[in-house]
Scaffold this motif. Structure first.
Motif, mmCIF file in Angstrom:
data_model
loop_
_atom_site.group_PDB
_atom_site.id
_atom_site.type_symbol
_atom_site.label_atom_id
_atom_site.label_comp_id
_atom_site.label_asym_id
_atom_site.label_seq_id
_atom_site.Cartn_x
_atom_site.Cartn_y
_atom_site.Cartn_z
ATOM 1 N N GLU A 99 -22.677 1.791 19.136
ATOM 2 C CA GLU A 99 -21.705 0.887 17.836
ATOM 3 C C GLU A 99 -22.169 -0.153 17.147
ATOM 4 O O GLU A 99 -20.970 -0.409 15.800
ATOM 5 C CB GLU A 99 -21.186 0.469 19.320
ATOM 6 N N ALA A 100 -22.960 -0.694 17.464
ATOM 7 C CA ALA A 100 -23.480 -2.219 16.640
ATOM 8 C C ALA A 100 -24.569 -2.087 15.862
ATOM 9 O O ALA A 100 -25.451 -2.800 15.726
ATOM 10 C CB ALA A 100 -22.973 -3.422 17.595
ATOM 11 N N THR A 153 -24.685 -5.121 13.792
ATOM 12 C CA THR A 153 -23.746 -6.062 13.855
ATOM 13 C C THR A 153 -23.805 -7.078 13.634
ATOM 14 O O THR A 153 -23.715 -7.306 15.211
ATOM 15 C CB THR A 153 -22.446 -5.026 13.371
ATOM 16 N N GLN A 154 -22.491 -7.819 13.562
ATOM 17 C CA GLN A 154 -22.186 -9.426 13.867
ATOM 18 C C GLN A 154 -21.446 -9.041 15.450
ATOM 19 O O GLN A 154 -20.250 -8.621 14.726
ATOM 20 C CB GLN A 154 -21.580 -10.563 13.265
ATOM 21 N N CYS A 155 -21.883 -9.378 16.423
ATOM 22 C CA CYS A 155 -20.845 -9.220 17.537
ATOM 23 C C CYS A 155 -20.944 -9.507 18.360
ATOM 24 O O CYS A 155 -22.047 -10.937 18.469
ATOM 25 C CB CYS A 155 -21.120 -7.151 17.921
ATOM 26 N N GLY A 156 -20.421 -9.536 20.286
ATOM 27 C CA GLY A 156 -20.965 -9.998 21.009
ATOM 28 C C GLY A 156 -21.669 -9.620 21.514
ATOM 29 O O GLY A 156 -22.574 -8.874 21.143
ATOM 30 N N PRO A 187 -22.175 -5.789 23.234
ATOM 31 C CA PRO A 187 -22.625 -4.920 22.385
ATOM 32 C C PRO A 187 -23.892 -4.900 21.192
ATOM 33 O O PRO A 187 -24.611 -3.859 21.907
ATOM 34 C CB PRO A 187 -21.289 -4.528 21.211
ATOM 35 N N LEU A 188 -23.848 -6.404 21.302
ATOM 36 C CA LEU A 188 -25.646 -6.571 20.989
ATOM 37 C C LEU A 188 -26.981 -6.185 22.303
ATOM 38 O O LEU A 188 -27.768 -5.529 21.674
ATOM 39 C CB LEU A 188 -25.717 -7.395 20.971
ATOM 40 N N SER A 243 -26.903 -2.342 22.428
ATOM 41 C CA SER A 243 -27.714 -1.831 21.134
ATOM 42 C C SER A 243 -29.370 -1.814 21.410
ATOM 43 O O SER A 243 -30.148 -1.254 20.821
ATOM 44 C CB SER A 243 -27.353 -2.637 19.568
ATOM 45 N N GLU A 247 -17.486 -9.779 23.471
ATOM 46 C CA GLU A 247 -17.479 -8.584 22.898
ATOM 47 C C GLU A 247 -17.599 -8.622 21.414
ATOM 48 O O GLU A 247 -18.193 -8.387 20.705
ATOM 49 C CB GLU A 247 -16.162 -7.316 23.376
ATOM 50 N N SER A 248 -17.045 -10.126 20.872
ATOM 51 C CA SER A 248 -17.039 -10.293 19.053
ATOM 52 C C SER A 248 -18.000 -11.157 18.960
ATOM 53 O O SER A 248 -18.026 -12.306 19.464
ATOM 54 C CB SER A 248 -16.000 -9.576 18.284
ATOM 55 N N PHE A 249 -18.149 -10.477 17.475
ATOM 56 C CA PHE A 249 -18.795 -12.715 17.395
ATOM 57 C C PHE A 249 -18.151 -13.923 17.417
ATOM 58 O O PHE A 249 -18.370 -14.765 17.189
ATOM 59 C CB PHE A 249 -19.048 -12.579 15.572
#
Length: 316
Positions: A65-66, A104-107, A110-111, A114, A290-292
């Motif tokens: 996803e990320a 990607t910039q994320c929380g 998801p990081l 990855s 979850e998100s940045f």
């Protein structure tokens, strides 16, 4: 343990498959290239990754996803794409086919997914997170944290992995002064980590080494290919490695600012990641992000609820 031994490389002596990853995004992975080259020279299998600020396209190179795999041929911006520039430098200058895994910039959730994918894909037994600067050691109550969101989401994700070796290495002491970081408080953090056994020592990247020569060439190469947004951090570190001091300017991006280039800027300061995270006051709040945006909001909320320390000057 012997004084003559380099404790970072001694710690990684039994690691065979290592990921060197930029913690803070942008050009942070470049700060890990001397380590990458030194570990490769020891015969280890070493890979590169970075938290990316570039606009990553899904052209069949998406891994999770990320995360994406970036090569010299990956499509993307011609004005800002540090990961592709790095891959192209390896191809053009060292004639090596080197991918850079980009997040990607994320929380943190998801990081973590990855990073776990790469652990399994590459059969990793070690990750070295590299920070261009030293603000990753700020625990949360200092007068200034610099730019903590990127560093801490990477550190939070990697710290959850079940790996024998998880290390944080900082290069660029003094770079973060324009982001409000108090370097006396960085040194206080190093002292705390020395007490807890989490400090792995410091050493200089000397200009007459092969690793330094390649790094300096990479910084010049990337500056020429990213003229509108060259890396202030890496051009400053390169200046320090080359022996410059004080307000040495090499890019228009720093015009109007007074730089303080010094030999301390060319030193790696390395730590056990788990020890750094135990000292941090708010990282546990990032675990389920979850998100940045959530990451930055958590840090902002934490800062609003505490009384920060006063500025501490390093004695003249």
């Amino acid at each position: 343990m012997e004084l003559a031994a380099n404790q970072l490389f001694n710690r990684l002596s039994n690691a065979e498959r290592i990921l060197v990853a930029g913690a803070g995004g942008g050009f942070d992975v470049y700060s890990g290239i001397p380590l990458y080259l030194a570990l490769k020279a020891q015969g280890k299998s070493v890979h590169l990754a970075n938290l990316s600020f570039a606009s990553l396209r899904d052209d069949g190179n998406r891994l999770t996803e990320a995360s994406f795999e970036v090569t010299a041929d990956t499509a993307g911006s011609d004005t800002y794409f540090p990961e592709r520039v790095l891959s192209r430098w390896f191809a053009e200058k060292l004639e090596q086919d080197v991918s850079v895994f980009a997040f990607t910039q994320c929380g943190a959730r998801p990081l973590l997914e990855s990073y776990q994918h790469l652990v399994e894909k590459l059969n990793l037994d070690a990750i070295v997170l590299v920070d261009g600067g030293t603000d990753s050691l700020m625990r949360g109550d200092e007068v200034g944290l610099g730019t903590p969101s990127e560093d801490l989401v990477s550190m939070t994700a990697v710290n959850q992995l079940d790996l024998p070796y998880k290390i944080l290495s900082c290069l660029g002491f003094g770079v973060d002064r324009f982001h409000g970081v108090c370097h006396a408080q960085f040194l206080e953090a190093v002292a705390d980590l020395t007490k807890s056994g989490g400090f792995l020592g410091a050493f200089s990247v000397l200009p007459n080494t092969v690793e330094a020569e390649h790094y300096l060439d990479l910084v010049e190469y990337s500056t020429q290919r990213t003229p509108s947004r060259p890396s202030i951090v890496n051009t400053s570190i390169a200046s320090a490695i080359a022996g410059h001091f004080g307000n040495h300017q090499v890019t228009d991006r720093t015009k109007g600012s007074e730089l303080w280039i010094s030999p301390l800027m060319s030193m790696y300061w390395s730590f056990e990641l788990e020890a750094v995270m135990k000292r941090n006051l708010y990282a546990v709040r990032l675990l389920e992000t979850e998100s940045f945006f959530e990451v930055t909001d958590v840090i902002r909320s934490f800062r609003n609820g505490i009384a920060a320390k006063d500025w501490q000057a390093i004695p003249d």
